[in-house]
Motif scaffolding. Structure first.
Motif, PDB file in Angstrom:
ATOM      1  N   ASN A  36       0.859  -1.176   0.000  1.00  0.00           N
ATOM      2  CA  ASN A  36       0.000   0.000   0.000  1.00  0.00           C
ATOM      3  C   ASN A  36       0.896   1.227   0.000  1.00  0.00           C
ATOM      4  OD1 ASN A  36      -2.573  -1.323   0.257  1.00  0.00           O
ATOM      5  ND2 ASN A  36      -1.966  -1.828   2.339  1.00  0.00           N
ATOM      6  N   THR A  37       0.469   2.270  -0.710  1.00  0.00           N
ATOM      7  CA  THR A  37       1.256   3.486  -0.774  1.00  0.00           C
ATOM      8  C   THR A  37       0.333   4.690  -0.774  1.00  0.00           C
ATOM      9  OG1 THR A  37       3.044   4.606  -1.954  1.00  0.00           O
ATOM     10  CG2 THR A  37       1.363   3.567  -3.315  1.00  0.00           C
ATOM     11  N   SER A  38       0.917   5.852  -0.601  1.00  0.00           N
ATOM     12  CA  SER A  38       0.193   7.110  -0.740  1.00  0.00           C
ATOM     13  C   SER A  38       1.075   8.044  -1.557  1.00  0.00           C
ATOM     14  CB  SER A  38      -0.123   7.713   0.632  1.00  0.00           C
ATOM     15  OG  SER A  38      -0.851   8.921   0.486  1.00  0.00           O
ATOM     16  N   ASN A 102       5.019   7.602   8.875  1.00  0.00           N
ATOM     17  CA  ASN A 102       4.068   7.157   9.890  1.00  0.00           C
ATOM     18  C   ASN A 102       2.627   7.366   9.446  1.00  0.00           C
ATOM     19  OD1 ASN A 102       5.807   6.219  11.976  1.00  0.00           O
ATOM     20  ND2 ASN A 102       6.339   8.335  12.434  1.00  0.00           N
ATOM     21  N   ASN A 103       2.434   8.010   8.286  1.00  0.00           N
ATOM     22  CA  ASN A 103       1.094   8.328   7.797  1.00  0.00           C
ATOM     23  C   ASN A 103       0.974   7.871   6.348  1.00  0.00           C
ATOM     24  OD1 ASN A 103      -1.443   9.410   7.364  1.00  0.00           O
ATOM     25  ND2 ASN A 103      -0.689  11.491   7.076  1.00  0.00           N
ATOM     26  N   VAL A 104       0.340   6.717   6.134  1.00  0.00           N
ATOM     27  CA  VAL A 104       0.171   6.171   4.784  1.00  0.00           C
ATOM     28  C   VAL A 104      -1.313   5.866   4.578  1.00  0.00           C
ATOM     29  CG1 VAL A 104       0.972   4.450   3.110  1.00  0.00           C
ATOM     30  CG2 VAL A 104       2.470   5.141   4.999  1.00  0.00           C
ATOM     31  N   PRO A 105      -2.119   6.907   4.335  1.00  0.00           N
ATOM     32  CA  PRO A 105      -3.544   6.654   4.110  1.00  0.00           C
ATOM     33  C   PRO A 105      -3.762   5.953   2.773  1.00  0.00           C
ATOM     34  CG  PRO A 105      -3.051   8.955   3.698  1.00  0.00           C
ATOM     35  CD  PRO A 105      -1.779   8.327   4.230  1.00  0.00           C
ATOM     36  N   SER A 110       0.487  12.799  -0.268  1.00  0.00           N
ATOM     37  CA  SER A 110       1.856  13.301  -0.119  1.00  0.00           C
ATOM     38  C   SER A 110       2.084  14.539  -0.977  1.00  0.00           C
ATOM     39  CB  SER A 110       2.869  12.214  -0.494  1.00  0.00           C
ATOM     40  OG  SER A 110       3.046  12.158  -1.894  1.00  0.00           O
ATOM     41  N   HIS A 111       3.287  15.124  -0.847  1.00  0.00           N
ATOM     42  CA  HIS A 111       3.693  16.242  -1.701  1.00  0.00           C
ATOM     43  C   HIS A 111       4.183  15.747  -3.060  1.00  0.00           C
ATOM     44  CE1 HIS A 111       4.075  18.388   2.226  1.00  0.00           C
ATOM     45  NE2 HIS A 111       3.599  19.384   1.506  1.00  0.00           N
ATOM     46  N   GLY A 112       4.257  14.448  -3.249  1.00  0.00           N
ATOM     47  CA  GLY A 112       4.740  13.882  -4.513  1.00  0.00           C
ATOM     48  C   GLY A 112       5.592  12.648  -4.289  1.00  0.00           C
ATOM     49  N   ARG A 115       4.882   7.150  -0.313  1.00  0.00           N
ATOM     50  CA  ARG A 115       4.991   6.728   1.082  1.00  0.00           C
ATOM     51  C   ARG A 115       4.725   5.242   1.243  1.00  0.00           C
ATOM     52  NH1 ARG A 115       1.073  11.074   4.131  1.00  0.00           N
ATOM     53  NH2 ARG A 115       2.031  13.006   3.388  1.00  0.00           N
ATOM     54  N   LEU A 116       5.571   4.607   2.057  1.00  0.00           N
ATOM     55  CA  LEU A 116       5.333   3.245   2.523  1.00  0.00           C
ATOM     56  C   LEU A 116       5.327   3.288   4.047  1.00  0.00           C
ATOM     57  CD1 LEU A 116       7.772   1.101   0.308  1.00  0.00           C
ATOM     58  CD2 LEU A 116       5.361   1.603  -0.107  1.00  0.00           C
ATOM     59  N   SER A 117       4.777   2.252   4.665  1.00  0.00           N
ATOM     60  CA  SER A 117       4.855   2.163   6.122  1.00  0.00           C
ATOM     61  C   SER A 117       6.317   1.982   6.540  1.00  0.00           C
ATOM     62  CB  SER A 117       4.014   0.993   6.645  1.00  0.00           C
ATOM     63  OG  SER A 117       4.629  -0.237   6.287  1.00  0.00           O
ATOM     64  N   ILE A 118       6.609   2.283   7.788  1.00  0.00           N
ATOM     65  CA  ILE A 118       7.967   2.090   8.314  1.00  0.00           C
ATOM     66  C   ILE A 118       8.372   0.623   8.156  1.00  0.00           C
ATOM     67  CG2 ILE A 118       9.433   2.239  10.372  1.00  0.00           C
ATOM     68  CD1 ILE A 118       8.408   4.960   9.185  1.00  0.00           C
ATOM     69  N   GLN A 119       7.473  -0.296   8.500  1.00  0.00           N
ATOM     70  CA  GLN A 119       7.772  -1.728   8.400  1.00  0.00           C
ATOM     71  C   GLN A 119       8.048  -2.128   6.956  1.00  0.00           C
ATOM     72  OE1 GLN A 119       5.153  -0.328   9.921  1.00  0.00           O
ATOM     73  NE2 GLN A 119       5.081  -1.063  12.031  1.00  0.00           N
ATOM     74  N   ALA A 120       7.259  -1.591   6.021  1.00  0.00           N
ATOM     75  CA  ALA A 120       7.469  -1.921   4.606  1.00  0.00           C
ATOM     76  C   ALA A 120       8.814  -1.383   4.130  1.00  0.00           C
ATOM     77  CB  ALA A 120       6.326  -1.364   3.758  1.00  0.00           C
ATOM     78  N   MET A 121       9.172  -0.162   4.554  1.00  0.00           N
ATOM     79  CA  MET A 121      10.445   0.425   4.111  1.00  0.00           C
ATOM     80  C   MET A 121      11.615  -0.362   4.683  1.00  0.00           C
ATOM     81  SD  MET A 121      10.904   2.807   1.926  1.00  0.00           S
ATOM     82  CE  MET A 121      12.503   2.843   1.095  1.00  0.00           C
ATOM     83  N   ASP A 122      11.502  -0.801   5.931  1.00  0.00           N
ATOM     84  CA  ASP A 122      12.554  -1.645   6.503  1.00  0.00           C
ATOM     85  C   ASP A 122      12.686  -2.947   5.711  1.00  0.00           C
ATOM     86  OD1 ASP A 122      13.390   0.092   8.505  1.00  0.00           O
ATOM     87  OD2 ASP A 122      12.075  -0.784  10.028  1.00  0.00           O
ATOM     88  N   PHE A 123      11.556  -3.523   5.295  1.00  0.00           N
ATOM     89  CA  PHE A 123      11.596  -4.746   4.500  1.00  0.00           C
ATOM     90  C   PHE A 123      12.276  -4.495   3.155  1.00  0.00           C
ATOM     91  CE2 PHE A 123       9.857  -7.428   1.171  1.00  0.00           C
ATOM     92  CZ  PHE A 123      10.165  -8.691   1.672  1.00  0.00           C
TER      93      PHE A 123
END
Length: 142
Positions: A36-38, A102-105, A110-112, A115-123
């Motif tokens: 999921n992304t924003s 911390n905010n991925v609706p 976003s401004h462009g 965004r991924l969740s913190i857990q997804a980015m760590d993965f």
């Protein structure tokens, strides 16, 4: 059973579908991960530059369509972007990056950046699925 999949059916790349607000990791033509992304919300902005006091950043919050590639990354922790804090970014177009937040609706917000969740980015980092020079294909109406 039907499952979401990327439009790309060849090659190894990251595909960002702005209409579905999903990021796909495609390896050898197969969709192997979906996040999921924003993405950019399409709204104009005028905000103080977080890195240059007194300067103002203006623009329109659009995640640019097209074929890009990961050209720069910052592996450790939180960074102060011009428009706010970003986590472990991987830059693909101008100042736009795939990064943790911390905010991925489930809608463009976003401004462009992507965004991924913190857990997804760590993965993403721990698995090595998005190295430098990875193609990034962004498409959709938003």
């Amino acid at each position: 059973e039907w499952r979401a999949h990327a439009l790309a059916d060849a090659g190894t790349l990251v595909e960002i579908n702005k209409d579905k607000q999903l990021l796909f990791v495609v390896q050898n033509g197969r969709t192997v991960w979906i996040f999921n992304t924003s993405t950019g919300d399409g709204q104009p902005y005028e905000e103080e530059d977080q890195n240059t006091p007194g300067e103002v950043q203006t623009g329109v919050s659009v995640t640019r369509n097209g074929l890009h590639s990961i050209y720069r990354e910052r592996p450790e922790g939180w960074w102060e972007g011009d428009l706010g804090k970003i986590y472990r970014p991987k830059y693909f177009s101008g100042g736009q990056a795939v990064h943790g937040s911390n905010n991925v609706p489930a809608y463009p917000a976003s401004h462009g950046c992507v965004r991924l969740s913190i857990q997804a980015m760590d993965f993403v980092w721990d698995s090595g699925i998005m190295p430098i020079d990875t193609p990034v294909w962004v498409h959709g109406l938003n």
